[in-house]
Write an enzyme that holds these catalytic residues in place. Sequence first.
Site, PDB file in Angstrom:
ATOM      1  N   ALA A  23      21.532   4.958   3.813  1.00 39.47           N
ATOM      2  CA  ALA A  23      20.308   3.713   3.671  1.00 39.47           C
ATOM      3  C   ALA A  23      21.451   2.562   3.835  1.00 39.47           C
ATOM      4  CB  ALA A  23      19.805   4.344   2.364  1.00 39.47           C
ATOM      5  N   HIS A  28      27.406  -2.721   2.592  1.00 37.19           N
ATOM      6  CA  HIS A  28      27.944  -1.263   2.785  1.00 37.19           C
ATOM      7  C   HIS A  28      28.735  -2.108   4.074  1.00 37.19           C
ATOM      8  CE1 HIS A  28      23.946   0.951   1.110  1.00 37.19           C
ATOM      9  NE2 HIS A  28      24.983   2.217   1.441  1.00 37.19           N
ATOM     10  N   GLY A 138      32.689  -0.929  -3.242  1.00 37.33           N
ATOM     11  CA  GLY A 138      32.524  -2.465  -3.428  1.00 37.33           C
ATOM     12  C   GLY A 138      32.221  -2.666  -4.985  1.00 37.33           C
ATOM     13  N   GLN A 139      32.251  -4.089  -5.625  1.00 40.41           N
ATOM     14  CA  GLN A 139      32.918  -4.594  -6.897  1.00 40.41           C
ATOM     15  C   GLN A 139      30.694  -4.423  -7.501  1.00 40.41           C
ATOM     16  OE1 GLN A 139      34.804  -5.299  -9.463  1.00 40.41           O
ATOM     17  NE2 GLN A 139      33.014  -6.211 -10.376  1.00 40.41           N
ATOM     18  N   VAL A 167      27.622  -8.315  -2.360  1.00 42.77           N
ATOM     19  CA  VAL A 167      26.552  -9.023  -0.992  1.00 42.77           C
ATOM     20  C   VAL A 167      25.563  -8.975  -1.697  1.00 42.77           C
ATOM     21  CG1 VAL A 167      25.763  -9.091   1.227  1.00 42.77           C
ATOM     22  CG2 VAL A 167      28.069  -8.458   0.577  1.00 42.77           C
ATOM     23  N   LEU A 175      22.347  -6.632  -3.388  1.00 44.27           N
ATOM     24  CA  LEU A 175      21.902  -5.485  -1.997  1.00 44.27           C
ATOM     25  C   LEU A 175      21.664  -4.662  -2.842  1.00 44.27           C
ATOM     26  CD1 LEU A 175      22.561  -6.806   1.383  1.00 44.27           C
ATOM     27  CD2 LEU A 175      20.877  -7.554   0.622  1.00 44.27           C
ATOM     28  N   SER A 176      20.906  -3.103  -2.173  1.00 38.51           N
ATOM     29  CA  SER A 176      20.805  -2.053  -3.257  1.00 38.51           C
ATOM     30  C   SER A 176      20.096  -0.957  -1.933  1.00 38.51           C
ATOM     31  CB  SER A 176      20.635  -2.173  -3.936  1.00 38.51           C
ATOM     32  OG  SER A 176      20.590  -0.872  -4.727  1.00 38.51           O
ATOM     33  N   SER A 177      20.400   0.021  -1.501  1.00 36.45           N
ATOM     34  CA  SER A 177      19.673   0.848  -1.059  1.00 36.45           C
ATOM     35  C   SER A 177      18.301   1.135  -1.769  1.00 36.45           C
ATOM     36  CB  SER A 177      20.379   2.292  -0.625  1.00 36.45           C
ATOM     37  OG  SER A 177      20.682   2.216   0.122  1.00 36.45           O
TER      38      SER A 177
HETATM   39  P1  AMP Z   1      26.203   4.022  -1.969  1.00 31.82           P
HETATM   40  O1  AMP Z   1      25.878   4.316  -0.310  1.00 31.82           O
HETATM   41  O2  AMP Z   1      24.910   3.380  -2.765  1.00 31.82           O
HETATM   42  O3  AMP Z   1      26.873   4.712  -2.710  1.00 31.82           O
HETATM   43  O4  AMP Z   1      27.396   2.316  -1.688  1.00 31.82           O
HETATM   44  C1  AMP Z   1      28.226   2.590  -0.519  1.00 31.82           C
HETATM   45  C2  AMP Z   1      29.501   1.577  -1.512  1.00 31.82           C
HETATM   46  O5  AMP Z   1      29.444   0.852  -1.116  1.00 31.82           O
HETATM   47  C3  AMP Z   1      29.991   1.441  -2.718  1.00 31.82           C
HETATM   48  O6  AMP Z   1      31.206   1.978  -2.695  1.00 31.82           O
HETATM   49  C4  AMP Z   1      28.918   0.765  -3.416  1.00 31.82           C
HETATM   50  O7  AMP Z   1      30.008  -0.235  -4.245  1.00 31.82           O
HETATM   51  C5  AMP Z   1      28.984  -0.250  -2.605  1.00 31.82           C
HETATM   52  N1  AMP Z   1      27.677  -1.206  -2.100  1.00 31.82           N
HETATM   53  C6  AMP Z   1      26.672  -0.912  -2.108  1.00 31.82           C
HETATM   54  N2  AMP Z   1      26.017  -2.150  -2.919  1.00 31.82           N
HETATM   55  C7  AMP Z   1      26.444  -3.358  -2.810  1.00 31.82           C
HETATM   56  C8  AMP Z   1      26.724  -4.350  -2.408  1.00 31.82           C
HETATM   57  N3  AMP Z   1      25.468  -4.761  -2.803  1.00 31.82           N
HETATM   58  N4  AMP Z   1      28.475  -5.281  -2.049  1.00 31.82           N
HETATM   59  C9  AMP Z   1      28.531  -4.325  -2.100  1.00 31.82           C
HETATM   60  N5  AMP Z   1      29.404  -3.423  -2.436  1.00 31.82           N
HETATM   61  C10 AMP Z   1      28.615  -2.702  -1.918  1.00 31.82           C
END
Ligand code: AMP
Length: 274
Positions: A23, A28, A138-139, A167, A175-177
Site C-alpha cells: 500500500a 515508502h 522510516g523515522q 514524510v 503519511l501512513s497506509s
Molecule cells: P510499513 O509498510 O508501514 O511497514 O512501512 C515500511 C517502512 O516505511 C517503515 O520503515 C516505515 O517506517 C516507513 N514509513 C512509513 N510511513 C512513513 C512516512 N510517512 N515517512 C517515512 N517513512 C515511512
Amino acid sequence: MRAACRAARPEQRRLGFVPTMGALHAGHISLVRAARQQCDAVAVSIFVNPTQFGPKEDFSKYPRSFERDRETLEAEGVAILFAPSTEEMYPPGATTFVAVEGLSEKLCGRSRPGHFRGVATVVAKLFNIVEPDCAFFGQKDAAQAAIIRRLVRDLDLDVEIVVCPIVREPDGLALSSRNAYLDSQQREQATVLYRSLMRVQTLADTGESDSARLIAAALEVFEQEPAVRLDYFEIVDRDTLDPVANTSQGALVAVAAFVGSTRLIDNIVLHGAG
Ligand code: AMP
C-alpha cells in the site's frame, strides 16, 4: 530471492533493502529513493506480516494494492521485488522468534503486545534472505527503528541501518497506509497528533526542557479534539525508549492515538542543547 539478491550484488556493489507492508505511499518511496542514491541496486519486500498483528487488529483488512505497488517500484528503478506468501515465510512448525527484550514492551509495544516480536522476527528473516549491505527504515516508526538498531547490534548482523525522515501531508499528518481508513471528518481530526508535537516543539524552542510540562501542553491540545482517543504521549530516550524527565540531552517525543478505530502514530526528535 537469495540467488537474485546475490546476482544483483557482484563484488564491490552495494545492495540496499526496503522492507514494507505495501500500500505504498510517498513515505515508502522516500526510502526507495534514499536506497537508490546510496546503493547500486535496490530490493523491496512487500509482506503484510501476520505475526506483528494482534488478534483484534486489522491484519485481514490492511490495505493491499500489489499491482499498483509493483508498477510504482518498477518506475522507481527497483531491481528486485520480494512478495512472499505467509506460508513461504512461516512454514508449518515455524516456532523460532526474535525478541528484543526491554525495548519491545515500550511505546507501541505496551498497547500492542507481541507486535515488536513479530517485527524483529520478520526483519531478521528478511535480512537473512536478502543479505543487504544497507537497509532503510522510516523515522515514522521510531520505536521500530530503535529495536532494529538493537537487533542488528545484539545479533552481529552485517547490515547498515539507515533511518529516513518522516514524510508528511501539507497539513502535517504523517503519511501512513492506515490513513486510507479515515473519513473526511476523521482526516481533519487526525492532525491533532502533529499539532500536539508542534506545541511541544514550539515550547522546546523557547527553552522549556521539563518533560512533564511539555507533555501537559500536548495533552491540552488533545483535549480540544475529544473525538480522538490518546493511547500514549511520551518523551523518551531515543535508544532505550525509557522516559526522560528532561529533554536537554535530546529526546524522542512520541504519540499514538485512535481516530475512530484507526490507530495512528507520529513523533519528533528534540535535539539537545549540547
Ligand atoms: P510499513 O509498510 O508501514 O511497514 O512501512 C515500511 C517502512 O516505511 C517503515 O520503515 C516505515 O517506517 C516507513 N514509513 C512509513 N510511513 C512513513 C512516512 N510517512 N515517512 C517515512 N517513512 C515511512
